[in-house]
Structure formats: C-alpha cells, structure tokens
Design an enzyme around this catalytic site. Structure first.
Site, PDB file in Angstrom:
ATOM      1  N   ARG A  60      28.058   1.774 -10.845  1.00  0.00           N
ATOM      2  CA  ARG A  60      27.109   0.703 -10.536  1.00  0.00           C
ATOM      3  C   ARG A  60      25.997   1.163  -9.591  1.00  0.00           C
ATOM      4  O   ARG A  60      25.008   0.460  -9.401  1.00  0.00           O
ATOM      5  CB  ARG A  60      27.848  -0.502  -9.949  1.00  0.00           C
ATOM      6  CG  ARG A  60      28.550  -1.346 -11.006  1.00  0.00           C
ATOM      7  CD  ARG A  60      29.252  -2.534 -10.389  1.00  0.00           C
ATOM      8  NE  ARG A  60      30.514  -2.158  -9.774  1.00  0.00           N
ATOM      9  CZ  ARG A  60      31.284  -2.987  -9.074  1.00  0.00           C
ATOM     10  NH1 ARG A  60      30.883  -4.236  -8.870  1.00  0.00           N
ATOM     11  NH2 ARG A  60      32.431  -2.578  -8.559  1.00  0.00           N
ATOM     12  N   LYS A 107      29.208   8.378  -5.437  1.00  0.00           N
ATOM     13  CA  LYS A 107      28.959   7.213  -4.595  1.00  0.00           C
ATOM     14  C   LYS A 107      29.168   7.521  -3.116  1.00  0.00           C
ATOM     15  O   LYS A 107      28.380   7.093  -2.262  1.00  0.00           O
ATOM     16  CB  LYS A 107      29.865   6.058  -5.023  1.00  0.00           C
ATOM     17  CG  LYS A 107      29.710   4.815  -4.175  1.00  0.00           C
ATOM     18  CD  LYS A 107      30.443   3.615  -4.745  1.00  0.00           C
ATOM     19  CE  LYS A 107      31.932   3.803  -4.821  1.00  0.00           C
ATOM     20  NZ  LYS A 107      32.634   2.563  -5.206  1.00  0.00           N
ATOM     21  N   LEU A 128      39.947   8.191  -0.141  1.00  0.00           N
ATOM     22  CA  LEU A 128      39.750   8.080  -1.586  1.00  0.00           C
ATOM     23  C   LEU A 128      38.273   8.298  -1.897  1.00  0.00           C
ATOM     24  O   LEU A 128      37.428   7.468  -1.555  1.00  0.00           O
ATOM     25  CB  LEU A 128      40.201   6.705  -2.077  1.00  0.00           C
ATOM     26  CG  LEU A 128      41.660   6.330  -1.782  1.00  0.00           C
ATOM     27  CD1 LEU A 128      41.953   4.907  -2.238  1.00  0.00           C
ATOM     28  CD2 LEU A 128      42.616   7.310  -2.442  1.00  0.00           C
ATOM     29  N   TYR A 134      -2.359  32.019   7.150  1.00  0.00           N
ATOM     30  CA  TYR A 134      -1.745  32.456   5.886  1.00  0.00           C
ATOM     31  C   TYR A 134      -2.743  33.288   5.100  1.00  0.00           C
ATOM     32  O   TYR A 134      -3.868  32.842   4.823  1.00  0.00           O
ATOM     33  CB  TYR A 134      -1.322  31.223   5.086  1.00  0.00           C
ATOM     34  CG  TYR A 134      -0.558  31.516   3.817  1.00  0.00           C
ATOM     35  CD1 TYR A 134       0.529  32.385   3.802  1.00  0.00           C
ATOM     36  CD2 TYR A 134      -0.925  30.906   2.631  1.00  0.00           C
ATOM     37  CE1 TYR A 134       1.233  32.636   2.639  1.00  0.00           C
ATOM     38  CE2 TYR A 134      -0.221  31.140   1.448  1.00  0.00           C
ATOM     39  CZ  TYR A 134       0.848  32.012   1.457  1.00  0.00           C
ATOM     40  OH  TYR A 134       1.553  32.251   0.293  1.00  0.00           O
TER      41      TYR A 134
END
Length: 452
Positions: free
Chosen positions: A14, A21, A7, A383
């Site tokens: 909350r 969640k 599920l 770089y």
C-alpha cells in the site's frame, strides 16, 4: 536477559513503492531504526531483525548498528511464521523476547520499559501491549477478564459483529517468556481467512497472558500507506517541538516548522516560520534561525542569525550573520563574527574571523584569512574541467567587485585587488593587483559609425 525481534519482512504494497516499507523515513530516520531506538531502556542482549522483501536493502540501512542479527523469512506467511524462524537462532536463549513491528515507529522507550516490568512482576508467559481506540477498525480485538488476563484475541477480519464492538485492540507489541513460547510455536496452523500463521494464536497455549493498556494509543499506530506516514510525522513533530519549547526554545508559528529528533537546540534559540532543521544539526544558544531557512547536518554557533538561507554539511561559528539567500554546503567553515550575505554560495571553503562576503559571490575550495573583505561578484574559478584547485587569500585582503581568481592561486596578506580583475598568478603581501585590459576610449565613435 532480554532479546528483541523486529518484524521487517513485508513489502508494504500500500506504500506504492519499490522501497521496503520499514525503510521509509520519519523525522530523518527509517521506520525500523526508530523501532530499534525505542528499545534502549530495556537494554536487550540480542537484537534480531526478521527480513524478507529486499532484505539486502534492510541490512545495508542497518549495517552501522553493532551486534544486529538478521533472520530471513523467505515466505511471508504471517507473524507466527515469522517468529517460527527464530527457533534455530534462539535455541539456547532462556530469557524474555520482545516482538515489535518494524512499521510502528511511535513507541516510547518508557512504554516498553513498563511492559517489561509488568511482565516480570507477574511472571507472565506473555504480556501484550493493548490500547482502547476510538475507531478500532483493522485491528485485532483483545478480550480480557477483570484482572486483565487475556482470554481471546481475534483478528479484525475474523471478528463477528458482536466482537467488533470491543474497542480494546492488539497493538502488535509482545513480551514473551521465550522457552514457553518456543514450545508452542510449532503448534500454530493457518486455519483462518488469510491462511496465515497468527502469532496471536499462541494465547490459547500460554498461561498467564496479560494485557497492558498504553496511555497514549497513538504509540501503537502502524504505517501502511503514505497517509499514515504523514499522520505519524505530525505526531512526531508535535512531540519534538513540545519537548524543545519546554527546554527554552522559542518557535514562531510551530505548525510551519519541522525538526528532526536528531537535531540539538540550546536555550534561547528562536526558530522563525518556514524553517526546517535536519539530520545531526546543532544550533547554539541565542541563535535566530529563519524565516525560510533549511539547516541540515550542520553546526551553528551561539548568537548566529540565519535568514532565508540553506546550510548543509557545514559549520558556522558564533556571532555570524548569514543571509538572506546564502548557500553554504560541502563542509564550508565560517569562523567567528563573519558576515555572509545576499546570494552568496560557499562550498568546501574556510572563511576566517571577521571576514565579509556580503553579496553575489561564489567561493569554492578556498581558504580566506581573517578580516578579508570580498567584493560583490567575486568568484573563485576552482575547476579546470578535470580537477578542483584551491584559492588562498591572506588576512585583511580586499577584493574588488567582479574579481575572478583562477585557481590554483595564492594572495598574500593586505592585498588589494582592483575591480574587474582576473587573477591568474600569485600576489605578494601588501600589493595592489590590477589584472584587466587597459580601458580605451574612442571619441566621436557614434558619428563615425553613422557616417559609414
């Protein structure tokens, strides 16, 4: 045959989060991943995840798990309604169905294995995992006869005062005979305070239904808010650390240490205080990690010391000394018996055996040979504003303090670089390179300035 349904459709309001969640993490894995991991001993032939809120995010998180099926619950009308969505997907399935909550990550695989054994041995229509809680507030109460056969399940909000005195609670973990469950699912109705379809209502239609008490009631803990997530993390950390200490790992002040359960430790490893081990890290035998270190998704060899340092996505071979205040990242590879020291950062570079980068240096996109000595303040300028370029330094080369290598550049073997050099061109073997402006001395300069 066994199928598992998770599920995972709710939002979890909350949690105060835009993230579903079940995707919040615990010990390096999402809650729903942990629930799926707990099923390996029951060897399910099918695994179905019931999704709803931000279902695409849940799919994305779980895409690496093979043969996982997703079932959409467009409206979240209760657990019974969620399982009703399985009817068209399990039409031809005639085995047992586990129903698990995607926000209950502390289940042990052995608990589900025992539940399945009791379910099959007693030929139950349904078997429920229950627990006796010191404080059962918020949990549905389970009422049984002397043989642990369930007579009634009442949700907490629907309990009267007498029923709330029962401390045996429903853990939300079920094993059903699917053909029998499929027959009664259409009979559910939302005749309750929440106007939802409760899966627990199937008990009145199935027989026999048995309760199995879990030994450790903490296993059924669900996650509904951040406080509960923190409490679950404490439980998980205790399990992980106790397991490793029993396997021969020493932990100094375990309460200040955190370890993901994806981490692997070998015997005689010592973990010092304020050390955190994350992801798919491996720590070799006899290594001492910390204090104050973070290692994430990295492989550390045997007899390595790591002091006050951060290592991510990198490899450190045996016999190395790292730190204090070293940062290895981006697939850095440190070969055997190297010394990487104070305030050194190494990114996407390889350092050969018995080389030293002792202090105040940055190496990026570099390949160092064996027995290279990098002087303090050495930098690879990798770089150019658009692209990254490599620096190659041969065996037994020594760089002077405050050297800069402007990549792409290659230094041969046994090269000596004078302190303060800015090296822009390749250097042959056994050469001395001095790449700095000749020093000038203007005598009596102070007096001349004052006279002006």
């Amino acid at each position: 045959m066994v199928a598992v349904a998770i599920l995972a459709a709710g939002r979890g309001t909350r949690m105060k989060s835009n993230l579903p969640k079940v995707l919040h993490t615990l010990g390096g894995r999402s809650l729903v991943q942990r629930v799926l991991d707990s099923c390996h001993l029951i060897n399910p032939s099918r695994q179905l995840v019931i999704i709803g809120y931000e279902g695409e995010q849940v799919k994305q998180c779980l895409q690496s798990i093979p043969s996982l099926e997703f079932v959409e619950q467009r409206e979240q009308l209760g657990t019974g309604h969620a399982i009703q969505q399985l009817l068209p997907h399990l039409q031809d399935f005639d085995g047992d169905l586990f129903v698990l909550n995607g926000d209950a990550p502390l289940l042990r695989p052995e608990t589900l294995q025992n539940l399945l054994h009791i379910h099959k041995t007693n030929q139950n229509a349904a078997t429920l995992l229950t627990a006796h809680l010191p404080n059962p507030k918020g949990y549905g109460r389970v009422f049984c006869d002397n043989n642990n056969l369930v007579t009634q399940i009442v949700e907490d909000r629907d309990c009267n005062a007498a029923q709330k005195k029962n401390h045996r609670v429903n853990g939300g973990i079920y094993c059903f005979n699917w053909p029998q469950l499929a027959q009664v699912l259409p009979k559910l109705s939302p005749n309750n305070d929440q106007k939802e379809y409760y899966l627990t209502d199937v008990v009145q239609y199935l027989n026999p239904v048995m309760a199995v008490d879990v030994e450790d009631y903490l296993e059924i803990n669900g996650i509904n808010d951040r406080q509960q997530l923190s409490a679950a993390n404490d439980i998980m950390q205790d399990r992980i650390k106790n397991r490793w200490m029993a396997a021969g790992v020493t932990m100094i002040d375990p309460d200040s240490i955190t370890i993901d359960d994806t981490v692997k430790l070998e015997v005689d490893v010592i973990i010092e205080p304020q050390t955190h081990l994350r992801g798919n890290s491996v720590i070799g035998a006899g290594s001492r990690i910390g204090p104050g270190s973070l290692i994430e998704n990295s492989q550390i060899g045997q007899n390595v010391t790591v002091l006050y340092s951060v290592i991510t996505d990198s490899e450190v071979a045996s016999g190395c000394r790292i730190g204090p205040y070293t940062h290895l990242r981006g697939e850095a590879k440190i070969k055997e018996a190297c010394r990487i020291g104070n305030f050194v950062e190494i990114k996407k570079s390889e350092v050969g055996q018995k080389s030293n980068v002792a202090h105040l240096s940055y190496l990026g996109d570099a390949i160092l040979g064996e027995q290279v000595n990098v002087g303090a303040g050495t930098i690879t300028a990798n770089y150019d504003g658009v692209n990254k370029h490599p620096t190659i330094i041969g065996n037994r080369t020594k760089t002077g303090a405050n050297s800069v290598f402007v990549a792409p550049v290659t230094l041969g073997e046994e090269v000596t670089v004078a302190a303060g050099s800015v090296v822009t061109n390749d250097v042959p073997n056994q050469a001395l390179v001095i790449a700095r402006q000749r020093q000038r001395i203007i005598e009596d300069w102070k007096n001349k300035i004052q006279q002006k």
